[in-house]
Design an enzyme around this catalytic site. Structure first.
Site, mmCIF file in Angstrom:
data_model
loop_
_atom_site.group_PDB
_atom_site.id
_atom_site.type_symbol
_atom_site.label_atom_id
_atom_site.label_comp_id
_atom_site.label_asym_id
_atom_site.label_seq_id
_atom_site.Cartn_x
_atom_site.Cartn_y
_atom_site.Cartn_z
ATOM 1 N N TYR A 1 0.826 -1.208 0.000
ATOM 2 C CA TYR A 1 0.000 0.000 0.000
ATOM 3 C C TYR A 1 0.864 1.265 0.000
ATOM 4 C CZ TYR A 1 -3.087 3.720 1.574
ATOM 5 O OH TYR A 1 -3.768 4.905 1.668
ATOM 6 N N HIS B 1 -4.795 16.271 -3.407
ATOM 7 C CA HIS B 1 -5.113 16.503 -1.998
ATOM 8 C C HIS B 1 -5.005 17.981 -1.605
ATOM 9 C CE1 HIS B 1 -5.125 12.223 -1.812
ATOM 10 N NE2 HIS B 1 -5.161 12.149 -0.505
ATOM 11 N N ASN C 1 0.636 12.189 5.363
ATOM 12 C CA ASN C 1 -0.064 11.478 6.441
ATOM 13 C C ASN C 1 0.477 11.914 7.794
ATOM 14 O OD1 ASN C 1 -2.142 9.491 5.810
ATOM 15 N ND2 ASN C 1 -0.587 8.573 4.479
ATOM 16 N N TYR D 1 -15.577 33.507 45.488
ATOM 17 C CA TYR D 1 -14.873 32.351 44.924
ATOM 18 C C TYR D 1 -13.830 32.747 43.884
ATOM 19 C CZ TYR D 1 -18.363 29.207 47.015
ATOM 20 O OH TYR D 1 -19.161 28.509 47.882
ATOM 21 N N ARG E 1 -10.935 33.521 46.215
ATOM 22 C CA ARG E 1 -10.605 32.466 47.175
ATOM 23 C C ARG E 1 -10.280 31.136 46.490
ATOM 24 N NH1 ARG E 1 -15.150 30.100 50.890
ATOM 25 N NH2 ARG E 1 -16.151 32.003 50.178
ATOM 26 N N PHE F 1 -1.728 7.718 11.995
ATOM 27 C CA PHE F 1 -2.073 9.061 11.524
ATOM 28 C C PHE F 1 -3.295 9.639 12.226
ATOM 29 C CE2 PHE F 1 -3.780 5.824 8.537
ATOM 30 C CZ PHE F 1 -5.115 5.883 8.932
ATOM 31 N N GLU G 1 -12.537 5.610 5.425
ATOM 32 C CA GLU G 1 -12.094 6.373 6.597
ATOM 33 C C GLU G 1 -13.352 6.782 7.369
ATOM 34 O OE1 GLU G 1 -9.871 9.360 4.576
ATOM 35 O OE2 GLU G 1 -8.374 7.922 3.866
#
Length: 683
Positions: free
Chosen positions: A213, A243, A356, A442, A445, A498, A583
């Site tokens: 791959y 991409h 990646n 608060y 404190r 990834f 995915e």
């Protein structure tokens, strides 16, 4: 005229801010804080003059562009090069991406320039020429004199420490420094040998025709498609180009530097199988400040930050937009050429090796984490100041209280507050032993409890980031025989390192934690502005009614806190199936990082408003003084912001103090007074 060095410029700026003579050790401490403030406020502007690039450090950003021109001309002439241009007889071109903008000599530097900006000084006589309103020609954008430029660089630019990048020991502080351009990168012979070993495995697989791959198959859903050897390089180019689908505003120069460093660090671990020449090329790009344009939107955080990293890779191959100090923004191939570089030629596995991983999440998130640290430190100091103004009870910071609930952050915050407030070492003239109320609200404190868990959260997130920054997040991963488990031989494994869930979850946690100190800050601001809570004039100004004082800054604080509340919804709780269902779970870590940074930026402004209000409240306590370290903070603010005698615009003052917080100047001002306390180094 003698060229002034950066050290001398900083010294002069500090002396201007610190008017009295230094006569005591206390004066020396105060001057040291002023000097550090001056040093931190330095920006570097890249000025092009007569075809020569000059890096000019700017100490006082309130000066005009004419002063910048005068300094650039002085630097040029002190090298023996004549310049006939008059500093006040010129105009300026600021380059941004592929456009430029005209500026006048009277423009103030802080209003029009930022650190790293590129401007060109042009003689006024050329104003009417035919090309005065056109973009630069290719020859103009690449015109430079490298030898002269090296001569002109100030010490701040030349004397960079070199950091060895090997994939194992990068830390947050080094990453921030590298992002600011304060260090260079190098690759050791050992790292290059490891890169060659795993590269040999990839080449062996291709030669023997094994199917693996990312090397000779398609990607994602197309992983079952086998690609012929003569198409493997084309496939890598196609991968990078396809991409590049990010949109939105480009990341800052600093964020881009950090992402480039992080990607180099991943590759340097030598589990990606890329060509060693690719890593060397990326290191050279970083060292020459050749930084690709990366859009901020488009990543889902698995399979890593594909789109942003593809835009980074696009610059490596000489495509898309790129920035460098020599050129400003321009076409990547031209910017590389101007820096004596050529586009990298991809080989099999190189393209996928660059895209990646979680480097966008970590690069942007690192800035949020770093600035969040400064916010926690600052809120402790502001709380101590408000505590004194509102006449608080110091027993809330008693060591015994926090010893019986011994969370690390809580104990450290309480110890810091105790050290800053009234004590035998640093007494306060405001503090009263006899109190009318039994206990404080608060938001005073409980600061050790709330800011304490924020501090612990920051340390937790930094631990996650430390591991993530030095992890192999590529896919597939290449293992040599020595890296195999048991008897497994060298091989390529497709898995899921990834996935951005680790940094995404950590950043969501950080966002929630830092927001809470903003919640408390806004409530303390309300108490300062409300006369029924503070016994101070309404909205901290004389003649309330005629003057509105801090009425609307409080509204601004409330608006920012409310905005942060809506941003606290965890991004990592969401997921969207992508890549045709291959995915089918993603982290949304890119938005987690951007959102965390946005919350921290809002918080800096919330704290800036509270600090301005606290300093203003001290005006109504005069002639009494608070503790010496807190008075030093007051004096620092007053070097830039005068008291509010009557109404004026608040925005410039808020921006100035926000800058002090971002640069950690508030903490650095206090540190010289408390450097003997052992807890101080733990922050």
């Amino acid at each position: 005229m003698v060229l002034k060095g950066l050290e001398q410029l900083v010294e002069e700026a500090a002396m201007q801010a610190f008017e009295p003579n230094i006569t005591t050790s206390s004066d020396e401490k105060k001057f040291a804080s002023f000097r550090k403030a001056a040093e931190r406020s330095v920006i570097c502007v890249h000025v092009k003059l007569d075809g020569i690039n000059i890096a000019v450090p700017v100490i006082n950003q309130n000066q005009s562009l004419a002063h910048l021109a005068k300094e650039a001309i002085t630097r040029l002439e002190d090298t023996g090069i004549d310049c006939e241009m008059e500093y006040n007889q010129c105009y300026f071109k600021k380059f941004h991406r592929d456009e430029f903008y005209i500026m006048k000599p009277s423009d103030i530097i802080k209003d029009v320039l930022s650190d790293g900006d590129m401007v060109e000084i042009v003689a006024r006589k050329t104003r009417g020429s035919k090309n005065s309103h056109k973009s630069r020609s290719n020859s103009e954008s690449t015109e430079t004199s490298c030898a002269t430029e090296d001569l002109l660089q100030p010490k701040r630019v030349l004397d960079h420490p070199v950091i060895d990048v090997n994939g194992y020991d990068l830390n947050l502080d080094s990453l921030i420094r590298l992002g600011k351009g304060e260090a260079k990168l190098s690759l050791s012979d050992k790292t290059l040998r490891k890169l060659r070993e795993t590269r040999d495995i990839v080449e062996d697989i291709i030669e023997k025709g094994y199917v693996r791959y990312g090397i000779n198959t398609g990607f994602g859903l197309l992983s079952k498609v086998v690609v012929e050897n003569d198409k493997l390089v084309e496939m890598q180019y196609n991968l990078v180009r396809s991409h590049c689908a990010g949109i939105g505003e480009p990341l800052s120069i600093e964020s881009t530097r950090r992402i480039l460093v992080l990607r180099i660090n991943v590759l340097a671990k030598a589990f990606s199988g890329c060509n060693p020449g690719l890593v060397e090329h990326m290191v050279e790009m970083f060292n020459k400040n050749c930084l690709p344009l990366i859009p901020a939107q488009g990543t889902v955080g698995a399979s890593g930050d594909l789109a942003p990293l593809a835009h980074l890779a696009q610059g490596v191959i000489g495509e898309g937009q790129m920035w460098s100090p020599k050129t400003g923004w321009g076409e990547a191939q031209e910017v590389l050429a101007a820096n004596n570089m050529v586009p990298y030629q991809l080989t099999p596995k190189d393209g996928i090796s660059m895209i990646n991983g979680t480097q966008f999440i970590c690069g942007v998130g690192a800035e949020a984490l770093h600035r969040a640290k400064n916010c926690v430190r600052t809120t402790i100091i502001i709380t101590a100041m408000v505590f004194d103004i509102l006449e608080g009870h110091s027993n809330a910071f008693d060591d015994r209280v926090h010893a019986v609930r011994p969370h690390s952050g809580q104990r450290r915050v309480a110890a810091a507050l105790k050290a800053l407030c009234n004590s035998s070492k640093y007494p306060s003239e405001i503090y009263e032993l006899e109190k009318h109320d039994v206990q404080d609200p608060y938001t005073i404190r409980c600061v050790p409890q709330v800011a304490g868990v924020t501090l612990d959260t920051i340390n937790f997130v930094e631990g996650i980031f430390s591991t993530e920054m030095n992890s192999a997040t590529d896919n597939p991963l290449v293992f040599s025989a020595e890296e195999g488990v048991g008897n497994e031989a060298a091989d390529i494994i497709s898995a899921g390192n990834f996935h951005g869930e680790y940094p995404a979850k950590a950043l969501d946690y950080l966002t929630i934690a830092v927001h809470e100190i903003g919640n408390m800050s806004e409530r303390r601001l309300e108490r300062l502005c409300n006369p029924s809570c503070s016994n101070l004039p309404a909205f901290l100004v004389d003649s309330p009614g005629l003057n509105s004082g801090f009425m609307i800054p409080h509204c601004t604080s409330a608006a920012l806190v409310s905005e942060n509340k809506t941003l606290c919804f965890p991004s990592s709780a969401d997921t969207q199936s992508t890549s045709a269902g291959k995915e089918d779970h993603v982290s949304m870590g890119g938005w987690a990082a951007r959102k965390a940074l946005r919350v921290v930026k809002n918080l800096e402004n919330v704290l800036a408003i509270e600090l301005l209000a606290a300093c203003q409240a001290l005006e109504f306590k005069r002639p009494l003084h608070t503790t010496e370290p807190l008075e030093a903070v007051y004096n620092l603010v007053r070097t830039k912001v005068s008291p509010f005698v009557k109404d004026r615009a608040f925005t410039p003052d808020i921006e100035v103090v926000q800058g002090m917080i971002e640069q950690n100047l508030i903490w650095d001002t206090v540190a010289p007074y408390l450097d003997s306390d052992p807890f101080w180094d733990e922050f």
